[in-house]
Design an enzyme around this catalytic site. Structure first.
Site, PDB file in Angstrom:
ATOM      1  N   SER A  42       0.918  -0.908   0.001  1.00 10.46           N
ATOM      2  CA  SER A  42      -0.015   0.127   0.057  1.00 10.46           C
ATOM      3  C   SER A  42       0.811   1.198  -0.176  1.00 10.46           C
ATOM      4  CB  SER A  42      -0.952  -0.085   1.239  1.00 10.46           C
ATOM      5  OG  SER A  42      -1.418  -1.159   1.327  1.00 10.46           O
ATOM      6  N   LYS A  77      -7.675   1.798  -2.295  1.00 13.73           N
ATOM      7  CA  LYS A  77      -6.667   1.191  -0.835  1.00 13.73           C
ATOM      8  C   LYS A  77      -6.766   2.497   0.056  1.00 13.73           C
ATOM      9  CE  LYS A  77      -4.577  -1.068   2.226  1.00 13.73           C
ATOM     10  NZ  LYS A  77      -5.194  -2.336   2.928  1.00 13.73           N
ATOM     11  N   LYS A  87       0.916   5.545   8.177  1.00 12.94           N
ATOM     12  CA  LYS A  87       1.543   5.844   6.796  1.00 12.94           C
ATOM     13  C   LYS A  87       0.124   6.040   5.923  1.00 12.94           C
ATOM     14  CE  LYS A  87       2.089   2.266   4.612  1.00 12.94           C
ATOM     15  NZ  LYS A  87       1.368   1.167   3.822  1.00 12.94           N
TER      16      LYS A  87
HETATM   17  P1  NAP Z   1       5.801  -6.240   7.552  1.00  8.89           P
HETATM   18  O1  NAP Z   1       5.356  -7.224   8.479  1.00  8.89           O
HETATM   19  O2  NAP Z   1       6.564  -4.988   8.223  1.00  8.89           O
HETATM   20  O3  NAP Z   1       6.660  -6.863   6.328  1.00  8.89           O
HETATM   21  C1  NAP Z   1       7.256  -5.731   5.306  1.00  8.89           C
HETATM   22  C2  NAP Z   1       8.515  -6.820   4.720  1.00  8.89           C
HETATM   23  O4  NAP Z   1       9.121  -6.015   3.847  1.00  8.89           O
HETATM   24  C3  NAP Z   1       9.394  -7.161   5.884  1.00  8.89           C
HETATM   25  O5  NAP Z   1       9.635  -8.413   5.613  1.00  8.89           O
HETATM   26  C4  NAP Z   1      10.702  -6.310   5.737  1.00  8.89           C
HETATM   27  O6  NAP Z   1      11.939  -6.881   5.518  1.00  8.89           O
HETATM   28  C5  NAP Z   1      10.632  -6.092   4.017  1.00  8.89           C
HETATM   29  N1  NAP Z   1      10.951  -4.603   3.622  1.00  8.89           N
HETATM   30  C6  NAP Z   1      10.938  -3.431   4.420  1.00  8.89           C
HETATM   31  N2  NAP Z   1      11.529  -2.483   4.015  1.00  8.89           N
HETATM   32  C7  NAP Z   1      12.233  -2.984   2.715  1.00  8.89           C
HETATM   33  C8  NAP Z   1      13.130  -2.436   1.797  1.00  8.89           C
HETATM   34  N3  NAP Z   1      13.298  -1.201   1.782  1.00  8.89           N
HETATM   35  N4  NAP Z   1      13.833  -3.209   1.003  1.00  8.89           N
HETATM   36  C9  NAP Z   1      13.386  -4.545   0.954  1.00  8.89           C
HETATM   37  N5  NAP Z   1      12.548  -5.143   1.563  1.00  8.89           N
HETATM   38  C10 NAP Z   1      11.879  -4.425   2.836  1.00  8.89           C
HETATM   39  O7  NAP Z   1       4.634  -5.588   6.845  1.00  8.89           O
HETATM   40  P2  NAP Z   1       3.227  -6.150   6.633  1.00  8.89           P
HETATM   41  O8  NAP Z   1       1.958  -6.136   7.614  1.00  8.89           O
HETATM   42  O9  NAP Z   1       3.562  -7.531   5.682  1.00  8.89           O
HETATM   43  O10 NAP Z   1       2.815  -4.989   5.367  1.00  8.89           O
HETATM   44  C11 NAP Z   1       3.504  -5.090   4.128  1.00  8.89           C
HETATM   45  C12 NAP Z   1       2.449  -3.958   3.263  1.00  8.89           C
HETATM   46  O11 NAP Z   1       1.207  -4.500   3.135  1.00  8.89           O
HETATM   47  C13 NAP Z   1       2.296  -2.678   3.559  1.00  8.89           C
HETATM   48  O12 NAP Z   1       2.375  -1.784   2.638  1.00  8.89           O
HETATM   49  C14 NAP Z   1       0.936  -2.560   4.556  1.00  8.89           C
HETATM   50  O13 NAP Z   1       0.466  -1.248   4.477  1.00  8.89           O
HETATM   51  C15 NAP Z   1      -0.012  -3.459   3.497  1.00  8.89           C
HETATM   52  N6  NAP Z   1      -0.949  -4.069   4.127  1.00  8.89           N
HETATM   53  C16 NAP Z   1      -0.872  -4.833   5.638  1.00  8.89           C
HETATM   54  C17 NAP Z   1      -1.816  -5.561   6.087  1.00  8.89           C
HETATM   55  C18 NAP Z   1      -1.655  -6.370   7.576  1.00  8.89           C
HETATM   56  O14 NAP Z   1      -2.725  -6.389   7.899  1.00  8.89           O
HETATM   57  N7  NAP Z   1      -0.699  -6.240   8.017  1.00  8.89           N
HETATM   58  C19 NAP Z   1      -2.955  -5.621   5.319  1.00  8.89           C
HETATM   59  C20 NAP Z   1      -3.282  -4.841   4.216  1.00  8.89           C
HETATM   60  C21 NAP Z   1      -1.900  -4.385   3.547  1.00  8.89           C
HETATM   61  P3  NAP Z   1      12.428  -7.136   7.241  1.00  8.89           P
HETATM   62  O15 NAP Z   1      11.971  -8.489   7.680  1.00  8.89           O
HETATM   63  O16 NAP Z   1      14.200  -7.223   6.788  1.00  8.89           O
HETATM   64  O17 NAP Z   1      12.350  -6.037   7.906  1.00  8.89           O
END
Ligand code: NAP
Length: 292
Positions: free
Chosen positions: A96, A171, A239
């Site tokens: 997102s 979104k 964010k």
């Molecule tokens: P998360 O658990 O923090 O996972 C993000 C992943 O991206 C981590 O594995 C991280 O690696 C990696 N990452 C971060 N910065 C990076 C970079 N600059 N280069 C390469 N890899 C990088 O987040 P998430 O909850 O899965 O969310 C991911 C996306 O989905 C976001 O945009 C969020 O808004 C969206 N989203 C989330 C949900 C939810 O319920 N969680 C629902 C809908 C949408 P590391 O392990 O090394 O930190």
């Protein structure tokens, strides 16, 4: 069956990559901290040591990282997608991020001979684990059709909403609705507790009427149990509210509730709750009410 590179194996990306491997695709996953690739490897996928290694032979590159600069970095860095994937590769960004950044990156991708879809998701961690995500897609119809077997493996409601960037705009609207819902639910629970009402009974009957919602179903128990492990981190929702308030300002439309809940999300972070689930907005209500 396709060869799919999956970049970003966090809370959402990990179960999504596992579903793709279980569906029979060859999935090469890359995560910055490599231990998060373990569930994918257990499902028969491959842990790649770099983005370049993951994307080199891929038909499809899926991305699921936190924010606009992260997606830009994954795509444009020397060891990133643009420099290492084959021309014609279909890039699907599930993250997102800002719609205007998406439009720029999609344009750059097309100039370099790639196909690009923005495909942010809704449904939370539960939606990712149950392969039941709603996916709002921006891009060309033929690319959307080409991505069908990827979307089928991770989502339930998948809709092409318009050209590049449209998925991100939808979104942003989603995140406004969810944040306002969570805040209203948190206030209702603090209110019910102040009167000593049986909250389980109250939520059962509220859930059956017009106040019922996916937010109530998924988040009320976390608030009642004061258990705010993420889920969806407050930092990420902060964010998203930044994205929707600035996009609304850009369009000249007014979203007072979005501004208010954006401030409450900022307060949650300022009070040290950024890494909690967004249902942790509840803690802000108790702070305001002096009840915790
Ligand atoms: P998360 O658990 O923090 O996972 C993000 C992943 O991206 C981590 O594995 C991280 O690696 C990696 N990452 C971060 N910065 C990076 C970079 N600059 N280069 C390469 N890899 C990088 O987040 P998430 O909850 O899965 O969310 C991911 C996306 O989905 C976001 O945009 C969020 O808004 C969206 N989203 C989330 C949900 C939810 O319920 N969680 C629902 C809908 C949408 P590391 O392990 O090394 O930190």
């Amino acid at each position: 069956m396709s060869t799919i590179a999956f970049i970003g194996l966090g809370i959402m990306g990990s179960p999504m990559a596992v579903h793709l491997a279980n569906a029979g695709h060859t999935v090469l996953g890359y995560n910055r901290s490599p231990e998060k690739a373990r569930p994918l490897v257990e499902a028969g996928g491959i842990a790649a040591a770099s983005i370049a290694e993951a994307v080199a032979g891929a038909d499809v590159v899926a991305i699921m990282v936190p924010d606009s600069p992260d997606v830009a970095q994954v795509l444009t860095a020397d060891d990133g997608v643009f420099a290492n994937a084959r021309p014609g590769t279909l890039i699907i960004d599930f993250s997102s991020i800002r719609p205007d950044v998406t439009v720029e990156l999609a344009g750059e991708a097309k100039e370099k001979g790639f196909r690009f879809l923005d495909a942010p998701v809704s449904g939370g961690e539960a939606g990712a684990i149950n392969a039941a995500l709603s996916i709002m897609v921006g891009g060309a119809r033929e690319d959307f059709d080409a991505a069908a077997e990827v979307f089928e493996a991770v989502g339930k409601t998948v809709v092409l909403v318009g050209p590049s960037g449209s998925g991100q705009t939808v979104k942003a609207a989603n995140q406004l609705i969810v944040a306002a819902n969570i805040q209203a639910l948190a206030e209702a629970i603090v209110f019910l507790e102040a009167y000593g009402v049986d909250t389980q009974a109250a939520l059962e009957v509220l859930g059956g009427g017009l106040a019922g919602s996916a937010v109530l179903n998924q988040k009320a128990a976390k608030m009642l149990g004061r258990e705010f492990a993420p889920g969806f981190r407050i930092d990420l929702h902060h964010k998203d509210l930044g994205i929707v308030t600035s996009a609304a300002r850009e369009a000249g439309v007014v979203i007072p509730l979005g501004a208010l809940v954006g401030q409450l999300m900022t307060s949650a972070r300022a009070n040290g709750d950024g890494s909690l689930d967004h249902s942790g907005l509840f803690r802000g209500v108790t702070r305001l009410s002096g009840t915790e």
